[in-house]
Motif scaffolding. Structure first.
Motif, PDB file in Angstrom:
ATOM      1  N   LEU A   1      85.039  32.918  66.275  1.00 37.73           N
ATOM      2  CA  LEU A   1      85.161  32.959  67.736  1.00 37.73           C
ATOM      3  C   LEU A   1      86.026  31.815  68.238  1.00 37.73           C
ATOM      4  N   MET A   2      85.989  30.696  67.513  1.00 41.41           N
ATOM      5  CA  MET A   2      86.931  29.621  67.862  1.00 41.41           C
ATOM      6  C   MET A   2      88.357  30.100  67.688  1.00 41.41           C
ATOM      7  N   VAL A   3      88.593  30.784  66.590  1.00 44.12           N
ATOM      8  CA  VAL A   3      89.927  31.335  66.367  1.00 44.12           C
ATOM      9  C   VAL A   3      90.271  32.334  67.468  1.00 44.12           C
ATOM     10  N   GLY A   4      89.317  33.206  67.773  1.00 45.59           N
ATOM     11  CA  GLY A   4      89.563  34.203  68.808  1.00 45.59           C
ATOM     12  C   GLY A   4      89.831  33.579  70.158  1.00 45.59           C
ATOM     13  N   ALA A   5      89.097  32.533  70.476  1.00 45.14           N
ATOM     14  CA  ALA A   5      89.310  31.852  71.752  1.00 45.14           C
ATOM     15  C   ALA A   5      90.709  31.260  71.799  1.00 45.14           C
ATOM     16  N   ALA A   6      91.080  30.580  70.722  1.00 43.30           N
ATOM     17  CA  ALA A   6      92.414  29.974  70.678  1.00 43.30           C
ATOM     18  C   ALA A   6      93.486  31.048  70.785  1.00 43.30           C
TER      19      ALA A   6
ATOM     20  N   VAL B   1      90.560  18.180  73.207  1.00 41.57           N
ATOM     21  CA  VAL B   1      91.097  17.012  72.525  1.00 41.57           C
ATOM     22  C   VAL B   1      92.606  17.155  72.474  1.00 41.57           C
ATOM     23  N   SER B   2      93.286  16.061  72.676  1.00 42.44           N
ATOM     24  CA  SER B   2      94.745  16.136  72.609  1.00 42.44           C
ATOM     25  C   SER B   2      95.162  16.211  71.154  1.00 42.44           C
ATOM     26  N   PRO B   3      96.274  16.843  70.879  1.00 43.73           N
ATOM     27  CA  PRO B   3      96.734  16.967  69.496  1.00 43.73           C
ATOM     28  C   PRO B   3      96.817  15.619  68.787  1.00 43.73           C
ATOM     29  N   ASP B   4      97.098  14.556  69.568  1.00 38.21           N
ATOM     30  CA  ASP B   4      97.248  13.250  68.925  1.00 38.21           C
ATOM     31  C   ASP B   4      95.913  12.670  68.473  1.00 38.21           C
ATOM     32  N   GLN B   5      94.828  13.246  68.970  1.00 35.80           N
ATOM     33  CA  GLN B   5      93.536  12.799  68.463  1.00 35.80           C
ATOM     34  C   GLN B   5      93.216  13.463  67.140  1.00 35.80           C
ATOM     35  N   VAL B   6      93.965  14.477  66.815  1.00 38.15           N
ATOM     36  CA  VAL B   6      93.709  15.209  65.577  1.00 38.15           C
ATOM     37  C   VAL B   6      94.765  14.874  64.536  1.00 38.15           C
ATOM     38  N   PHE B   7      96.041  14.956  64.949  1.00 33.85           N
ATOM     39  CA  PHE B   7      97.117  14.726  64.001  1.00 33.85           C
ATOM     40  C   PHE B   7      97.668  13.317  64.177  1.00 33.85           C
ATOM     41  N   VAL B   8      98.159  12.746  63.106  1.00 37.26           N
ATOM     42  CA  VAL B   8      98.596  11.352  63.137  1.00 37.26           C
ATOM     43  C   VAL B   8      99.904  11.203  63.889  1.00 37.26           C
ATOM     44  N   ASP B   9     100.567  12.283  64.108  1.00 34.10           N
ATOM     45  CA  ASP B   9     101.950  12.278  64.549  1.00 34.10           C
ATOM     46  C   ASP B   9     102.162  13.297  65.641  1.00 34.10           C
TER      47      ASP B   9
ATOM     48  N   ALA C   1      74.209  22.969  72.136  1.00 32.62           N
ATOM     49  CA  ALA C   1      75.166  22.822  73.237  1.00 32.62           C
ATOM     50  C   ALA C   1      76.197  21.760  72.903  1.00 32.62           C
ATOM     51  N   ARG C   2      75.754  20.667  72.307  1.00 30.79           N
ATOM     52  CA  ARG C   2      76.705  19.607  71.956  1.00 30.79           C
ATOM     53  C   ARG C   2      77.695  20.082  70.895  1.00 30.79           C
ATOM     54  N   VAL C   3      77.170  20.796  69.911  1.00 27.04           N
ATOM     55  CA  VAL C   3      78.050  21.290  68.849  1.00 27.04           C
ATOM     56  C   VAL C   3      79.102  22.231  69.417  1.00 27.04           C
ATOM     57  N   VAL C   4      78.638  23.179  70.218  1.00 28.05           N
ATOM     58  CA  VAL C   4      79.562  24.161  70.776  1.00 28.05           C
ATOM     59  C   VAL C   4      80.577  23.477  71.683  1.00 28.05           C
ATOM     60  N   GLU C   5      80.100  22.521  72.463  1.00 29.03           N
ATOM     61  CA  GLU C   5      81.004  21.783  73.334  1.00 29.03           C
ATOM     62  C   GLU C   5      82.088  21.068  72.513  1.00 29.03           C
ATOM     63  N   GLY C   6      81.627  20.339  71.502  1.00 26.50           N
ATOM     64  CA  GLY C   6      82.574  19.558  70.711  1.00 26.50           C
ATOM     65  C   GLY C   6      83.563  20.417  69.961  1.00 26.50           C
ATOM     66  N   LEU C   7      83.066  21.459  69.320  1.00 28.84           N
ATOM     67  CA  LEU C   7      83.976  22.305  68.551  1.00 28.84           C
ATOM     68  C   LEU C   7      84.837  23.156  69.468  1.00 28.84           C
ATOM     69  N   GLY C   8      84.297  23.532  70.610  1.00 30.44           N
ATOM     70  CA  GLY C   8      85.086  24.301  71.558  1.00 30.44           C
ATOM     71  C   GLY C   8      86.278  23.508  72.048  1.00 30.44           C
ATOM     72  N   ARG C   9      86.106  22.223  72.250  1.00 27.17           N
ATOM     73  CA  ARG C   9      87.225  21.380  72.659  1.00 27.17           C
ATOM     74  C   ARG C   9      88.268  21.289  71.562  1.00 27.17           C
ATOM     75  N   LEU C  10      87.810  21.475  70.353  1.00 23.54           N
ATOM     76  CA  LEU C  10      88.715  21.384  69.215  1.00 23.54           C
ATOM     77  C   LEU C  10      89.508  22.676  69.010  1.00 23.54           C
ATOM     78  N   ALA C  11      88.927  23.777  69.446  1.00 25.16           N
ATOM     79  CA  ALA C  11      89.479  25.096  69.125  1.00 25.16           C
ATOM     80  C   ALA C  11      90.962  25.239  69.441  1.00 25.16           C
ATOM     81  N   PRO C  12      91.406  24.855  70.648  1.00 22.13           N
ATOM     82  CA  PRO C  12      92.816  25.099  70.952  1.00 22.13           C
ATOM     83  C   PRO C  12      93.763  24.387  69.995  1.00 22.13           C
ATOM     84  N   VAL C  13      93.329  23.253  69.470  1.00 17.99           N
ATOM     85  CA  VAL C  13      94.218  22.468  68.615  1.00 17.99           C
ATOM     86  C   VAL C  13      94.153  22.953  67.171  1.00 17.99           C
ATOM     87  N   VAL C  14      92.964  23.077  66.677  1.00 18.48           N
ATOM     88  CA  VAL C  14      92.824  23.502  65.287  1.00 18.48           C
ATOM     89  C   VAL C  14      93.026  25.003  65.180  1.00 18.48           C
TER      90      VAL C  14
END
Lengths: 215, 215
Positions: B165-170, B15-23, B96-109
């Motif tokens: 592990l999300m933190v570790g991946a990021a 997910v791009s940062p702009d999908q998470v943060f307003v700015d 699988a869907r959960v891991v996929e969705g949250l994994g996409r989020l990991a780099p940003v969050v």
DNA sequence: CTCAAATGAGACGGCCACGTCTCACGCGGA
DNA sequence: TCCGCGTGAGACGTGGCCGTCTCATTTGAG
């Protein structure tokens, strides 16, 4: 300065803080700092049970305090890896020793790793931790070449898992979401499941505490 | 204030940062704050590419800044879990869907979760995150009762794994030790290996990026 | 070009933590 | 009893950061 103020027998036998930190004061400071990374010296002093002045007598400055704690934690990490002898014997058993040793360390070191850490280590100690990490990478590769470990696991990812799951285990215990025993067992089994080839899983055993057998 | 300064196509499509943060400002601040939790407003301003005065015009105070970032991160987390619909369909695919969705989020969050966080959330949002976590626990139990997941995994441990592990991946990506694709793939496979019963492992598939097929 | 709004630069007061210092108190040994 | 050592309490100066303010400059729309 007394020994561990209250060290009841824990079935899991995590290393006592005094095996990691030189002082009861250092141990208490580390414990508090782990869950309040921005704690002031005033706050730390209260956590140690000592006045602010005395805390400054023990640690010349806040930076010195952080540095000493990081030093101790890093030394304990290096020692644990060395004692596990990851280069000796069957990779599966070596892995079990590593996980066992570091798992016992997790509750004490745990969240401390989240401090800036690297910046506060002497060069020599930094080299030692780097070497310990390299030994763990070698263990992974050795297990893969021997057909014990899943080849698709990047040694780098193994290190990341090890680090952050230790943190997660310590955090879960701190929040009261898991007992120390359960956290340690889950840590071991997760690392085994992630790294071992399925047909090798039953060869992986850790010294499981007697009171928390499966289910 | 432009949009995302450079958003090349990434095969993994996090997910791009702009999908998470307003700015864009919030995104930049979050990125810098993630790896320098004690950064000053001066420092944050430089990271955002703006003067200190302007940063204060955008965020009334430092606390407000932190609060907004935590809000956004929590909202993204809740949204990702909801979109993954963990209660629908076969547990293995739901996982699988959960891991996929949250994994996409990991780099940003990612590391942002390490901030004090909980203290800065509105009560309503806190309740929502708690509910999202509860849904994930239910998914684990559902999978266990259906015979898909290993019964010895505590749902609480699953949450801990997911988080850390999300933190570790990021973190691995940030340090350049793993590529974003590799980190995401390892995250998925580790969670699968930890949670699924061995005979269910081959039913677990995630949308693997095209350029990083197995070995 | 004109003007309004946004930005950058910088000054200012206030606050809080750090680190140093002094002094009084308590405790243990000679 | 006396003395020395460690501790607690607190004052003090210093520095950094926060948050606010002002003012010159820039930007962009009409």
């Amino acid at each position: 300065m007394s020994n561990a103020p209250a060290s009841p027998f824990t079935p899991l036998r995590p290393v006592s803080p005094d095996q990691v930190f030189v002082d009861a004061a250092a141990a208490a400071a580390a414990r508090h700092l782990a869950l309040a990374p921005a704690a002031s010296m005033q706050e730390l002093a209260r956590a140690v049970g000592v006045s602010r002045a005395t805390l400054f007598r023990r640690f010349p400055s806040r930076a010195a305090l952080i540095a000493e704690l990081c030093q101790s934690a890093a030394q304990a990490y290096v020692r644990a890896v060395n004692e596990a002898a990851p280069h000796d014997g069957p990779p599966t058993q070596a892995l079990a020793r590593v996980v066992e040793g570091l798992g016992r360390l997790a509750p004490v070191v745990g969240l401390l790793g989240l401090q800036t850490l690297g910046e506060h280590l002497e060069a020599s100690l930094l080299a030692q931790t780097a070497q310990a990490e390299e030994e763990l990478r070698r263990l992974v590769r050795r297990g893969q070449e021997g057909g014990y470990f899943r080849v698709e696991v990047d040694p780098e990812w193994f290190l990341a898992m090890l680090t952050w799951l230790m943190v997660g285990a310590a955090d879960s215990v701190r929040l009261g979401r898991l007992t120390a025993n359960a956290a340690h067992r889950h840590l071991s089994e997760t690392l085994a499941a992630a790294l071992l080839r399925p047909d090798e899983l039953h060869h992986f055993t850790v010294r499981t505490p007697p009171d928390s057998r499966r289910r």
